[in-house]
Design a protein around this motif. Structure first.
Motif, PDB file in Angstrom:
ATOM      1  N   ARG B 444      -4.753 -20.802   8.309  1.00  0.00           N
ATOM      2  CA  ARG B 444      -3.759 -19.801   7.911  1.00  0.00           C
ATOM      3  C   ARG B 444      -3.956 -18.471   8.628  1.00  0.00           C
ATOM      4  NH1 ARG B 444      -4.577 -19.396   1.545  1.00  0.00           N
ATOM      5  NH2 ARG B 444      -6.654 -18.835   2.280  1.00  0.00           N
ATOM      6  N   ASP B 445      -2.918 -17.663   8.614  1.00  0.00           N
ATOM      7  CA  ASP B 445      -3.017 -16.289   9.075  1.00  0.00           C
ATOM      8  C   ASP B 445      -3.532 -15.455   7.892  1.00  0.00           C
ATOM      9  OD1 ASP B 445      -2.608 -13.617   9.613  1.00  0.00           O
ATOM     10  OD2 ASP B 445      -0.705 -13.961  10.681  1.00  0.00           O
ATOM     11  N   LYS B 446      -4.814 -15.106   7.951  1.00  0.00           N
ATOM     12  CA  LYS B 446      -5.472 -14.489   6.794  1.00  0.00           C
ATOM     13  C   LYS B 446      -4.841 -13.149   6.387  1.00  0.00           C
ATOM     14  CE  LYS B 446      -9.735 -16.943   6.729  1.00  0.00           C
ATOM     15  NZ  LYS B 446      -9.426 -17.805   7.908  1.00  0.00           N
ATOM     16  N   ASP B 447      -4.424 -12.373   7.372  1.00  0.00           N
ATOM     17  CA  ASP B 447      -3.836 -11.063   7.053  1.00  0.00           C
ATOM     18  C   ASP B 447      -2.521 -11.233   6.291  1.00  0.00           C
ATOM     19  OD1 ASP B 447      -5.953  -9.973   8.347  1.00  0.00           O
ATOM     20  OD2 ASP B 447      -4.887  -9.678  10.256  1.00  0.00           O
ATOM     21  N   LYS B 448      -1.761 -12.233   6.727  1.00  0.00           N
ATOM     22  CA  LYS B 448      -0.478 -12.489   6.063  1.00  0.00           C
ATOM     23  C   LYS B 448      -0.722 -12.904   4.614  1.00  0.00           C
ATOM     24  CE  LYS B 448       3.329 -14.986   7.539  1.00  0.00           C
ATOM     25  NZ  LYS B 448       3.877 -16.074   8.373  1.00  0.00           N
ATOM     26  N   ALA B 452       0.470 -10.863   1.269  1.00  0.00           N
ATOM     27  CA  ALA B 452       1.331 -11.492   0.261  1.00  0.00           C
ATOM     28  C   ALA B 452       0.687 -11.405  -1.123  1.00  0.00           C
ATOM     29  CB  ALA B 452       1.581 -12.952   0.634  1.00  0.00           C
ATOM     30  N   LEU B 453      -0.632 -11.574  -1.184  1.00  0.00           N
ATOM     31  CA  LEU B 453      -1.321 -11.497  -2.479  1.00  0.00           C
ATOM     32  C   LEU B 453      -1.272 -10.065  -3.027  1.00  0.00           C
ATOM     33  CD1 LEU B 453      -4.371 -13.858  -1.810  1.00  0.00           C
ATOM     34  CD2 LEU B 453      -2.475 -14.257  -3.395  1.00  0.00           C
ATOM     35  N   MET B 467       9.166 -13.594  -8.920  1.00  0.00           N
ATOM     36  CA  MET B 467       9.609 -14.638  -7.989  1.00  0.00           C
ATOM     37  C   MET B 467       9.603 -14.227  -6.509  1.00  0.00           C
ATOM     38  SD  MET B 467       9.860 -17.527  -9.472  1.00  0.00           S
ATOM     39  CE  MET B 467      10.443 -18.326  -7.991  1.00  0.00           C
ATOM     40  N   PRO B 468      10.223 -13.085  -6.138  1.00  0.00           N
ATOM     41  CA  PRO B 468      10.238 -12.762  -4.706  1.00  0.00           C
ATOM     42  C   PRO B 468       8.832 -12.695  -4.107  1.00  0.00           C
ATOM     43  CG  PRO B 468      11.781 -11.359  -5.889  1.00  0.00           C
ATOM     44  CD  PRO B 468      11.018 -12.120  -6.933  1.00  0.00           C
ATOM     45  N   ALA B 469       7.900 -12.080  -4.821  1.00  0.00           N
ATOM     46  CA  ALA B 469       6.530 -11.989  -4.307  1.00  0.00           C
ATOM     47  C   ALA B 469       5.889 -13.376  -4.245  1.00  0.00           C
ATOM     48  CB  ALA B 469       5.699 -11.065  -5.186  1.00  0.00           C
ATOM     49  N   SER B 470       6.226 -14.251  -5.203  1.00  0.00           N
ATOM     50  CA  SER B 470       5.658 -15.600  -5.200  1.00  0.00           C
ATOM     51  C   SER B 470       6.200 -16.398  -4.023  1.00  0.00           C
ATOM     52  CB  SER B 470       5.984 -16.321  -6.509  1.00  0.00           C
ATOM     53  OG  SER B 470       5.454 -15.605  -7.600  1.00  0.00           O
ATOM     54  N   ILE B 471       7.489 -16.239  -3.731  1.00  0.00           N
ATOM     55  CA  ILE B 471       8.089 -16.955  -2.597  1.00  0.00           C
ATOM     56  C   ILE B 471       7.450 -16.474  -1.287  1.00  0.00           C
ATOM     57  CG2 ILE B 471      10.234 -17.361  -1.310  1.00  0.00           C
ATOM     58  CD1 ILE B 471      11.696 -17.136  -4.070  1.00  0.00           C
ATOM     59  N   GLU B 472       7.188 -15.171  -1.217  1.00  0.00           N
ATOM     60  CA  GLU B 472       6.515 -14.626  -0.045  1.00  0.00           C
ATOM     61  C   GLU B 472       5.114 -15.253   0.091  1.00  0.00           C
ATOM     62  OE1 GLU B 472       8.214 -12.873   2.151  1.00  0.00           O
ATOM     63  OE2 GLU B 472       6.371 -13.104   3.330  1.00  0.00           O
ATOM     64  N   GLU B 482      -5.223 -19.313  -5.606  1.00  0.00           N
ATOM     65  CA  GLU B 482      -5.164 -17.878  -5.265  1.00  0.00           C
ATOM     66  C   GLU B 482      -4.055 -17.173  -6.037  1.00  0.00           C
ATOM     67  OE1 GLU B 482      -6.795 -18.334  -0.650  1.00  0.00           O
ATOM     68  OE2 GLU B 482      -4.653 -18.435  -1.089  1.00  0.00           O
ATOM     69  N   TRP B 483      -2.887 -17.830  -6.087  1.00  0.00           N
ATOM     70  CA  TRP B 483      -1.757 -17.248  -6.824  1.00  0.00           C
ATOM     71  C   TRP B 483      -2.159 -17.020  -8.289  1.00  0.00           C
ATOM     72  CZ3 TRP B 483       1.245 -18.792 -11.027  1.00  0.00           C
ATOM     73  CH2 TRP B 483       2.450 -18.104 -11.221  1.00  0.00           C
ATOM     74  N   SER B 484      -2.780 -18.032  -8.875  1.00  0.00           N
ATOM     75  CA  SER B 484      -3.138 -17.945 -10.291  1.00  0.00           C
ATOM     76  C   SER B 484      -4.241 -16.921 -10.527  1.00  0.00           C
ATOM     77  CB  SER B 484      -3.609 -19.308 -10.802  1.00  0.00           C
ATOM     78  OG  SER B 484      -2.694 -20.306 -10.443  1.00  0.00           O
ATOM     79  N   GLU B 485      -5.181 -16.860  -9.595  1.00  0.00           N
ATOM     80  CA  GLU B 485      -6.309 -15.947  -9.753  1.00  0.00           C
ATOM     81  C   GLU B 485      -5.830 -14.491  -9.841  1.00  0.00           C
ATOM     82  OE1 GLU B 485      -9.238 -16.810 -10.446  1.00  0.00           O
ATOM     83  OE2 GLU B 485     -10.194 -14.832 -10.342  1.00  0.00           O
TER      84      GLU B 485
END
Lengths: 331, 666
Positions: B444-448, B452-453, B467-472, B482-485
């Protein structure tokens, strides 16, 4: 499982003092065990653990309050605060037993969410074993073991009114957790039914106005100086859900501990707890006639407080005095 | 009348709840099922995905790919729908705490397929409230959970208009013991709690609010009492119509329709004589199809062998064929509503409606649905109903063929043979999933990902729609863990009330219970202290109904029960057993991960010097596995066959006696 067996009682006591979890668990099982052989071993163990009674270790804290006040979640937050301060914590979580079956559901542990990696926390759940609203006979002896291995021993129990007298008589510091919006605690306090705690907490301060009102009502109802000396009873707001007020509560508990230590009161207090415990057990077994025969409550308590402590030895000696033909099981 | 002159109703959506091992294995299964005439997809996710852990998290061990497909990131989601054009698909996802995340991944995959997300059709279950009462895949406290639910609803109503953002579930309430009245009351109370929350969030302009009401759908259960169940669904339709009209002012009758999907009862499926489950399933299907005005819009049927273990593709095909025979061969779809005008049905419907209204008023009086979850009121009511059901089966008052009556049976050819009639999950699946996850992370692109996180954290903090941030995050290659954390750190984690603190059942105690009580007491005296049991669920499986029943029964039999609840690591269980000084550990596992978990618990006990404590297990455990477990030292394996709880209690006493060198009788 056979009876726990360490090489020697001294090794066993050393392991407990070092915080060895298996040894502590074994010791608690042993103190719960009513068989003769177990009692003999327990007496020997207590002799070791209660040796240095002039320099009592640890702080014994009682947390009580009505059901639903959030005691367990508050305890969980406190445990985390103490761990951050590097203190080792043992908990005795007391729940009621069923009057019909004698069984019990002990669910407090669930709410404490202790980690499996942290060796600095130890939780034992206990049923009150028919002592409704009070503490079962095992609580004091188990506290002695826990005090040997931990900096803080927390006894958590339900209490609404006169019945939490047990926890107030067996702990260095009692903390009462009130339920926001319920006038009961205020009423009990005013009527003198509620044993005055060292610290009053209104938990769930996230409930807003209701909690603030309860807080001010309690503060108003309370004579802020505690009956046992120059201690101003703090009335604190906490929210276990938001994590607010927890540090302040930990500070207040620590401050009370410092006070007892600076006054060098801990040793006498601990003797007092044991005397209270012995008196209560004997009263249950032999009634007030038995207590009279031992010289009456006042004299008995005074006598016990002046003696060297060894819980089960004292207990047996008093039973012998009452009924010399009782076989001394521990001799 | 010949068939070509009759206008038949269009059949309901036919689905099979499926997914296992890995995204690519599940994709293959989906394409096979679609080829066999299935008309929609119903995705089962594995427990780590449902509870927000990556496949390599310690709590995920043994659970990866077991009860569903593991989805860690966009790559997995893409593989899951490989060669399945999303604009043509109607996909139902059984996902709750992590629903916004899985929908975000679905949207991101649609983008990659070149599909306009606005075209997507399907359902996210997204009903976390029932997770606190049954099933147990919640993560956060109720309040932030309701916020995530409403965010997803508000987002799809505005951006994916044909999506069903939430499927309010009464299904799992029935599994947890709910009576039809309770099902009606709690599901409708949940629906209003969610709608009120959407309204209060201010994300939807008032003039568009009826669109939100119109998108609410339900997921219902149908048990074997199929007449009552039909009446329950008619009651649901009527109550929902009134409620949407009166409480939310919805005037369009289409937006007031009680739209529901159904999975028929798996609570009543038996392990003994499992072939009988076929007729149970068919009768239960009738209850949700018979009445045209209250007919299900989507049906998924369990397989006949679900009480034995995981079903194989052939078992699922059989379940699908049952639906096809009813829809295509019978004349059911040629008629209007068969039950309109029946006084018997009408009286029953009214009785259910009245009872449900009363219970809804009680919920309101206790502070509403969310408060009643947090204060344990509803959970206690459910545990009580469930306890009553179990007692009735024990006493024979409730008859179950092949279980407590007509138990004799010839040997079944269905369960003979090498596979003993169930599916085996590929043992390599977990390892391969973890390897592919590690490779994905490295690529993955770590910076991206970090950016996003950050954006997600901000949205969680400042209350903007998640939602928009989750889609990103999905686009950037963030993982499920990671999302859940991020959200765990912002919202905190939660433990729901267990509901087991109910009073002993009112009716007189049986001689059998008295007998167990005496043995418990006597054995306690012989061992010097009261008998103590630890009851807990290792792993991520949150189906706690069985464990709760054992805990309540144990208390009534005189044991001191340390109830440890759900989602425990093997180390936590071993430690609790030692700290609590218990005489026996009772585990409950329904997710199929029993072999891994038991092995780890045995190791942990050994590590801390507590291996003398006997261990028993209850759950859906195939016979072959039971033998393996017993060879490893497990003292007893209880399965759905063991319906007499007094017998279970008695064997636990015997095991304790044996482990402590006492002779069996007492």
């Amino acid at each position: 499982m056979s009876l726990p067996e360490a090489d020697t009682t001294a090794d066993f006591a050393t392991a407990i003092a070092a915080g060895d979890r298996a040894a502590i668990a074994q010791a608690l099982n042993l103190l719960d065990d009513k068989r003769t052989e177990a009692r003999r071993k327990a007496t020997a163990l207590l002799a070791h653990l209660q040796r240095d009674q002039q320099n009592p270790k640890g702080q014994l804290i009682g947390i009580t309050g009505p059901p639903g006040a959030g005691k367990s979640t508050l305890s969980a937050s406190l445990i985390r605060a103490w761990r951050r301060r590097g203190l080792r914590v043992a908990v005795l979580a007391v729940d009621p037993s069923s009057p019909i079956s004698g069984g019990a559901l002990l669910g407090d542990r669930l709410r404490m969410q202790t980690s499996a990696e942290d060796d600095g926390v130890f939780v034992r759940s206990l049923s009150n074993r028919g002592q409704y609203g009070g503490l079962s006979a095992e609580v004091w002896p188990m506290s002695i073991v826990m005090l040997a291995g931990f900096d803080i021993v927390l006894i958590e129990t339900v209490g609404v009114g006169q019945r939490e007298v047990d926890v107030a008589r067996l702990c260095d510091t009692t903390c009462y957790v009130a339920q926001p919006g319920s006038g009961d605690s205020v009423q009990f306090l005013k009527a003198g039914i509620l044993e005055v705690p060292h610290i009053l907490v209104v938990n769930k301060s996230d409930m807003g106005a209701v909690a603030t009102r309860t807080l001010s009502e309690l503060a108003a109802a309370l004579n802020r100086t505690h009956p046992d000396g120059d201690w101003q009873v703090p009335v604190l707001a906490t929210s276990a859900a938001n994590g607010t007020g927890i540090e302040a509560l930990a500070d207040a508990l620590e401050e009370h501990h410092q006070l007892l230590q600076s006054r060098q009161q801990l040793a006498t207090r601990r003797k007092g707890y044991q005397a209270y415990w012995l008196h209560k057990r004997l009263l249950e077994e032999y009634g007030s006639a038995g207590i009279e025969k031992l010289g009456g409550e006042k004299q008995l308590l005074a006598e016990l407080e002046s003696q060297d402590m060894n819980l089960f030895k004292q207990y047996e000696a008093l039973r012998q005095r009452l009924y010399p033909d009782i076989k001394d099981t521990f001799a | 009348m010949s068939q070509d002159t009759v206008k038949r109703d269009r059949p309901w959506l036919m689905r099979t709840y499926s997914g296992h091992s890995s995204a690519s294995a599940s994709n293959e299964l989906y394409r096979t099922n679609l080829g066999r005439g299935q008309t929609g997809l119903s995705v089962a996710f594995d427990l780590p995905t449902q509870t927000g852990y990556d496949s390599d998290h310690p709590l995920a061990h043994g659970e990866v790919g077991k009860v569903g497909v593991p989805i860690n990131h966009i790559g997995d989601m893409e593989a899951l729908f490989d060669q399945i054009p999303l604009e043509q698909m109607n996909t139902s996802m059984t996902i709750n705490a992590t629903a916004p995340w899985l929908l975000a991944l679905y949207v991101a995959v649609a983008e990659r397929q070149g599909v306009d997300p606005a075209q997507l059709q399907g359902t996210t279950q997204n009903d976390v409230l029932k997770e606190y009462l049954s099933r147990g895949t919640y993560i956060f406290p109720p309040e932030p959970s309701v916020r995530l639910t409403t965010d997803l609803i508000a987002y799809t109503v505005q951006n994916i208009p044909r999506w069903n953002p939430t499927n309010i579930c009464s299904y799992h309430l029935q599994e947890a013991g709910a009576t039809p009245t309770q099902e009606l009351a709690y599901a409708l109370s949940t629906a209003t709690a969610i709608l009120d929350a959407v309204q209060a969030s201010g994300q939807i302009p008032p003039d568009r609010f009826t669109d939100v009401v119109g998108r609410i759908s339900f997921f219902v259960n149908a048990g074997i009492r199929f007449v009552e169940e039909t009446c329950k669904l008619r009651a649901f339709s009527r109550m929902w119509d009134t409620l949407t009209s009166e409480r939310y002012g919805v005037t369009d009758p289409k937006q007031r329709r009680f739209r529901y999907g159904v999975q028929v009862n798996s609570l009543g499926l038996t392990e003994s004589q499992p072939e009988n489950n076929v007729q149970r399933i068919v009768l239960e299907m009738l209850s949700v199809t018979l009445s045209k005005n209250a007919r299900a819009r989507a049906i998924q049927l369990p397989a006949w062998n679900e009480a034995l273990g995981l079903p194989r593709p052939w078992d699922q095909q059989w379940a699908l064929r049952m639906q096809q025979v009813l829809a295509l061969e019978t004349d059911l779809l040629e008629y209007g509503d068969l039950l309109d005008g029946s006084p018997v049905v009408e009286a029953k419907v009214q009785e259910l409606i009245d009872g449900a209204h009363e219970e809804m008023a009680r919920v309101e009086a206790h502070g509403g649905m969310v408060a009643c979850i947090d204060n344990g009121y509803i959970k206690r009511e459910l545990v009580q109903s469930h306890t009553r059901r179990i007692r009735n089966i024990e006493s024979g008052e409730l008859q179950i063929v092949g279980v407590n009556c007509y138990q004799e049976s010839a040997e079944s050819p269905l369960t003979a043979g090498e596979e003993s009639g169930i599916m085996k999950v590929d043992e390599k699946a977990e390892r391969e999933q973890i390897e592919s996850l590690k490779a994905f992370r490295a690529s993955r692109d770590k910076d991206k990902v970090e950016a996003a996180l950050q954006q997600l954290r901000r949205a969680a903090d400042d209350g903007s729609n998640i939602m928009p941030a989750s889609i990103e995050c999905a686009r950037a290659g963030v993982t499920t863990g990671e999302w859940s954390e991020v959200l765990r750190n912002v919202f905190g984690e939660y433990r729901a009330p267990t509901g087991i603190d109910i009073s002993p059942m009112e009716h007189g105690d049986s001689a059998a219970l008295e007998g167990v009580r005496n043995r418990v007491r006597k054995t306690g005296e012989e061992l010097g202290r009261p008998l103590r049991l630890l009851i807990g669920k290792p792993g991520l499986d949150g189906h706690s109904n069985g464990a709760e029943q054992i805990a309540v029964k144990g208390r009534d039999a005189g044991f001191e029960i340390v109830y440890e609840g759900i989602r425990l690591t093997p180390a936590q269980i071993a430690r609790a057993a030692q700290e609590e000084g218990v005489h026996l550990i009772g585990l409950s596992v329904l997710s199929g991960s029993h072999l891994e978990l038991v092995q780890e618990i045995i190791q942990e006990l050994k590590k801390i010097g507590a291996s003398g404590i006997p261990l028993v297990i209850g759950g859906i455990i195939p016979e072959e596995d039971a033998k393996i477990l017993q060879a490893q030292g497990l003292k007893a394996v209880f399965t759905p066959k063991d319906v007499d709880m007094n017998t279970i209690m008695n064997s636990m006493v015997t095991i304790i006696r044996d482990a402590n060198g006492l002779e069996a009788a007492a």
